[in-house]
Design a protein around this motif. Structure first.
Motif, mmCIF file in Angstrom:
data_model
loop_
_atom_site.group_PDB
_atom_site.id
_atom_site.type_symbol
_atom_site.label_atom_id
_atom_site.label_comp_id
_atom_site.label_asym_id
_atom_site.label_seq_id
_atom_site.Cartn_x
_atom_site.Cartn_y
_atom_site.Cartn_z
ATOM 1 N N VAL A 68 28.570 43.445 19.755
ATOM 2 C CA VAL A 68 29.044 43.533 21.142
ATOM 3 C C VAL A 68 29.653 42.193 21.567
ATOM 4 N N PHE A 69 28.962 41.096 21.267
ATOM 5 C CA PHE A 69 29.467 39.767 21.640
ATOM 6 C C PHE A 69 30.775 39.449 20.925
ATOM 7 N N ALA A 70 30.900 39.902 19.680
ATOM 8 C CA ALA A 70 32.131 39.650 18.922
ATOM 9 C C ALA A 70 33.321 40.344 19.575
ATOM 10 N N ILE A 71 33.098 41.533 20.112
ATOM 11 C CA ILE A 71 34.190 42.281 20.753
ATOM 12 C C ILE A 71 34.624 41.594 22.042
ATOM 13 N N ASP A 72 33.666 41.265 22.913
ATOM 14 C CA ASP A 72 34.085 40.687 24.193
ATOM 15 C C ASP A 72 34.340 39.184 24.139
ATOM 16 N N ASN A 73 34.152 38.591 22.969
ATOM 17 C CA ASN A 73 34.473 37.178 22.786
ATOM 18 C C ASN A 73 35.565 36.980 21.738
ATOM 19 N N SER A 74 36.367 37.989 21.514
ATOM 20 C CA SER A 74 37.392 37.961 20.485
ATOM 21 C C SER A 74 38.685 37.291 20.974
ATOM 22 N N PHE A 75 39.018 36.186 20.346
ATOM 23 C CA PHE A 75 40.316 35.563 20.633
ATOM 24 C C PHE A 75 41.450 36.555 20.376
ATOM 25 N N ILE A 76 41.268 37.410 19.386
ATOM 26 C CA ILE A 76 42.293 38.390 19.023
ATOM 27 C C ILE A 76 42.525 39.368 20.182
ATOM 28 N N LEU A 77 41.463 39.949 20.704
ATOM 29 C CA LEU A 77 41.603 40.924 21.784
ATOM 30 C C LEU A 77 42.095 40.283 23.082
ATOM 31 N N TRP A 78 41.549 39.116 23.422
ATOM 32 C CA TRP A 78 42.001 38.425 24.631
ATOM 33 C C TRP A 78 43.451 37.960 24.481
ATOM 34 N N GLY A 79 43.817 37.523 23.282
ATOM 35 C CA GLY A 79 45.203 37.134 23.028
ATOM 36 C C GLY A 79 46.133 38.324 23.133
ATOM 37 N N LEU A 80 45.688 39.488 22.659
ATOM 38 C CA LEU A 80 46.471 40.712 22.790
ATOM 39 C C LEU A 80 46.663 41.075 24.267
ATOM 40 N N ALA A 81 45.603 40.939 25.051
ATOM 41 C CA ALA A 81 45.712 41.210 26.493
ATOM 42 C C ALA A 81 46.713 40.259 27.149
ATOM 43 N N LEU A 82 46.673 38.985 26.777
ATOM 44 C CA LEU A 82 47.627 38.018 27.324
ATOM 45 C C LEU A 82 49.050 38.371 26.905
ATOM 46 N N THR A 83 49.228 38.743 25.650
ATOM 47 C CA THR A 83 50.550 39.120 25.150
ATOM 48 C C THR A 83 51.096 40.329 25.906
ATOM 49 N N ILE A 84 50.259 41.332 26.116
ATOM 50 C CA ILE A 84 50.688 42.513 26.867
ATOM 51 C C ILE A 84 51.042 42.127 28.300
ATOM 52 N N GLY A 85 50.221 41.281 28.912
ATOM 53 C CA GLY A 85 50.502 40.836 30.269
ATOM 54 C C GLY A 85 51.835 40.122 30.383
ATOM 55 N N ILE A 86 52.118 39.242 29.435
ATOM 56 C CA ILE A 86 53.397 38.516 29.436
ATOM 57 C C ILE A 86 54.546 39.486 29.192
ATOM 58 N N TRP A 87 54.387 40.352 28.197
ATOM 59 C CA TRP A 87 55.436 41.315 27.848
ATOM 60 C C TRP A 87 55.781 42.216 29.023
ATOM 61 N N ARG A 88 54.751 42.700 29.731
ATOM 62 C CA ARG A 88 54.966 43.627 30.841
ATOM 63 C C ARG A 88 55.207 42.918 32.176
ATOM 64 N N GLY A 89 54.981 41.609 32.197
ATOM 65 C CA GLY A 89 55.148 40.862 33.442
ATOM 66 C C GLY A 89 54.042 41.127 34.452
ATOM 67 N N TRP A 90 52.842 41.440 33.964
ATOM 68 C CA TRP A 90 51.706 41.744 34.825
ATOM 69 C C TRP A 90 50.914 40.467 35.076
ATOM 70 N N ARG A 91 51.196 39.839 36.196
ATOM 71 C CA ARG A 91 50.590 38.534 36.493
ATOM 72 C C ARG A 91 49.066 38.599 36.549
ATOM 73 N N VAL A 92 48.517 39.666 37.106
ATOM 74 C CA VAL A 92 47.067 39.794 37.198
ATOM 75 C C VAL A 92 46.448 39.794 35.800
ATOM 76 N N LEU A 93 47.042 40.528 34.863
ATOM 77 C CA LEU A 93 46.533 40.554 33.489
ATOM 78 C C LEU A 93 46.724 39.199 32.816
ATOM 79 N N ILE A 94 47.832 38.549 33.064
ATOM 80 C CA ILE A 94 48.072 37.218 32.490
ATOM 81 C C ILE A 94 46.982 36.254 32.947
ATOM 82 N N VAL A 95 46.713 36.219 34.235
ATOM 83 C CA VAL A 95 45.704 35.309 34.785
ATOM 84 C C VAL A 95 44.316 35.645 34.239
#
Length: 189
Positions: A68-95
């Motif tokens: 569980v900790f590995a999933i919610d502490n994953s640089f990979i998953l958080w980096g993917l969320a940041l990438t999607i936020g930047i790609w879509r221009g979703w400032r809330v997700l980026i922040v």
């Protein structure tokens, strides 16, 4: 690093302006990597009545909890969320994602012996830092004042952004909580 420090630093670094959805995104991103620990430990301690020694001496290190900790502490998953936020221009997700990533970066550097697999699902490798935010045998006496200074600085940055009174009081309470918790860690560990 303690959760109050993550909340203060994440909000100060990414909540511009420090109100509304952007502030909430920074706080949520700063909190999410620790939330599963609170839920798992809280249910185990207060609902199931499992002794503290078992929760933090055995369950914390069990493969189920570490997954569980590995999933919610994953640089990979958080980096993917940041990438999607930047790609879509979703400032809330980026922040939110940026605040989560800074949380992970601080934890990566400050968990000696209790780190998490932060590159899930690619790897289950765990970095064992020589430095700990809570364990005095791993330099916590040096980390605590730096952490307190970072929290106070974050509070000043947030204060200068013209937050509402409730937000100023909330962040002041976080500063007090961080200093109190750090004191407790140093006294007992």
């Amino acid at each position: 690093m303690n959760t109050p420090a993550h909340l203060l630093i994440g909000a100060a670094a990414f909540a511009r302006p420090a109100n509304g959805r952007i502030l909430w995104a920074a706080l949520l991103g700063s909190l999410l990597p620790d939330l599963s620990l609170y839920v798992l430990a809280g249910v185990s301690l207060f609902v199931l009545g499992i002794p503290e020694q078992v929760v933090f001496g055995q369950l914390y290190y069990s493969s189920a909890w570490q997954t569980v900790f590995a999933i919610d502490n994953s640089f990979i998953l958080w980096g993917l969320a940041l990438t999607i936020g930047i790609w879509r221009g979703w400032r809330v997700l980026i922040v939110g994602a940026a605040a989560g990533l800074i949380h992970l970066a601080m934890d990566f550097l400050l968990h000696a012996g209790d780190g998490r697999a932060q590159f899930w699902p690619i790897s289950s490798w765990v970095f064992h830092s020589p430095v700990s935010y809570w364990d005095s045998t791993h330099h916590a006496f040096w980390v605590a004042p730096v952490s307190a200074l970072a929290c106070l600085t974050s509070y000043v940055v947030l204060w200068q952004q013209g937050m509402r009174v409730w937000a100023k009081l909330f962040f002041a309470a976080l500063v007090v909580a961080e200093i109190w918790v750090a004191r407790q860690w140093l006294m007992f560990f």
